[in-house]
Structure formats: C-alpha cells, structure tokens
Design an enzyme around this catalytic site. Sequence first.
Site, PDB file in Angstrom:
ATOM      1  N   ASP A 160       0.827  -1.207   0.000  1.00  0.00           N
ATOM      2  CA  ASP A 160       0.000   0.000   0.000  1.00  0.00           C
ATOM      3  C   ASP A 160       0.865   1.262   0.000  1.00  0.00           C
ATOM      4  O   ASP A 160       1.802   1.388   0.783  1.00  0.00           O
ATOM      5  CB  ASP A 160      -0.901  -0.023   1.247  1.00  0.00           C
ATOM      6  CG  ASP A 160      -2.077   0.931   1.158  1.00  0.00           C
ATOM      7  OD1 ASP A 160      -2.376   1.407   0.053  1.00  0.00           O
ATOM      8  OD2 ASP A 160      -2.708   1.176   2.200  1.00  0.00           O
ATOM      9  N   GLY A 210      -9.612   5.716   2.037  1.00  0.00           N
ATOM     10  CA  GLY A 210     -10.261   6.469   3.096  1.00  0.00           C
ATOM     11  C   GLY A 210     -11.608   5.899   3.471  1.00  0.00           C
ATOM     12  O   GLY A 210     -12.590   6.628   3.636  1.00  0.00           O
TER      13      GLY A 210
END
Length: 219
Positions: A81, A213
Amino acid sequence: MLVSMKEMLADAQQNHYAIPAFDISNYEMMRAILDTCETERSPALLMILECDLQGKGFNILPAMVQVSSDYYDIPVCLHLDHAGSFDLIKKAIDAGFSSVMYDGSKLPFSENATNTAEIVRYAHERSITVEAELGHVGNAMVGNEHTDIRNEDPETILTNPDDVEKFIEITDVDALAIAIGTAHGVYLKTPVLNIDRLDEITSVCECPLVLHGGSGTPE
C-alpha cells in the site's frame, strides 16, 4: 490461496460487487480479517504499509500472509500500500507480494504517469498487479482541524476526469485510486463525496477504481 488483485477485480467487475481492503500490521489483524471474509464468502485484500515492513517486517509479514492464505477457502491478495519508490516495489515483489500500489499522486501528472508506466512494465513482466493514484487522497487526522482535507482547495486534490483516460493509456495500470472527497484516517466531520465527479470519471474509465479512506465514510 494467494492470487493477484487483477484476478479479484475481474470477477468483481463481472459480478458487480466491491472488494474490501484492509491494512494489517500483525497476526491478530490478519486473522480477524481472513476469518470474517471467509464467513462472508468475500475475497480478502490484505495491504501492508512500508512502515510495517521495517527491520524484519519484510521477512515476516509477507511470509505470514502467504502461508495463512493456504488455509482459507477464499481468494487472498497481498498488496503493498502507498509505495513511493521503485526500489520498495521491487523489494516487495521479490518478497512475494502479488500486487503493489505506486503512489505518485503528489507529483505533476507527467512525472506520475512516467513513473507508473515504468513500474507497470516491470511488474507485468512478473505477473504482478499495479494500482496507481490520480488526484490526491489526503489525511483527516484526529484533533487537528488544519489537516482536514476539506480545508484544501478541492480542485487541487480531486481527480480530474480529463486526465483519467490519458493516464490509463500511458500507464496500462490495472486499478486506479481516485480522489472524490474521502481522506485517510479518522474524520473530524462526516466527509462529503463528490458523486458527480465519480460519474464523470466512470463515464470515461473502464479500469477498476479504488476508493481510499474507507474508515468513517458513510454509506
């Protein structure tokens, strides 16, 4: 079993569902996510950040996921990530990651696209999936309103639909993270998503999209 994110995304697109993705940093997090995903019959996309790979992390965490994936009857992907360097991505591929993200979202469009294209060529030669980011998903940190993404000019951070088609053509990326109003971290206020912008992006993009998010984002 361990698979590439590209395999997961192909089935998700064909059958119209979203894939959840979770950052992990230890055994307990991994175990809870894999157990839950298997119960729900969902693919498990496990992500690891560079900060958790320091020291012996590069030896331990990927091996832990690789071995554990054999004991679950669902597809499991091991994804790097928010990598900001080619060297880190190469090291992750050598360590057994089946998917990587290159985050050049803070760079000018041309530099982001050029770097992404180079990484995609390298990764695809090794059957590794690549995610990139266009636009910038910022941070919403607890206790400091000045870091809230909504204090920034949206036009400087949201993904520009006019750039999407060109970016994908240049890079041949497998998945594209876009910015439509979400932010990483814990929100100070409920975020407002620009769904009209999302519609504009999907009208010109067949590439699977990624929404960062997720924590605190309302239904």
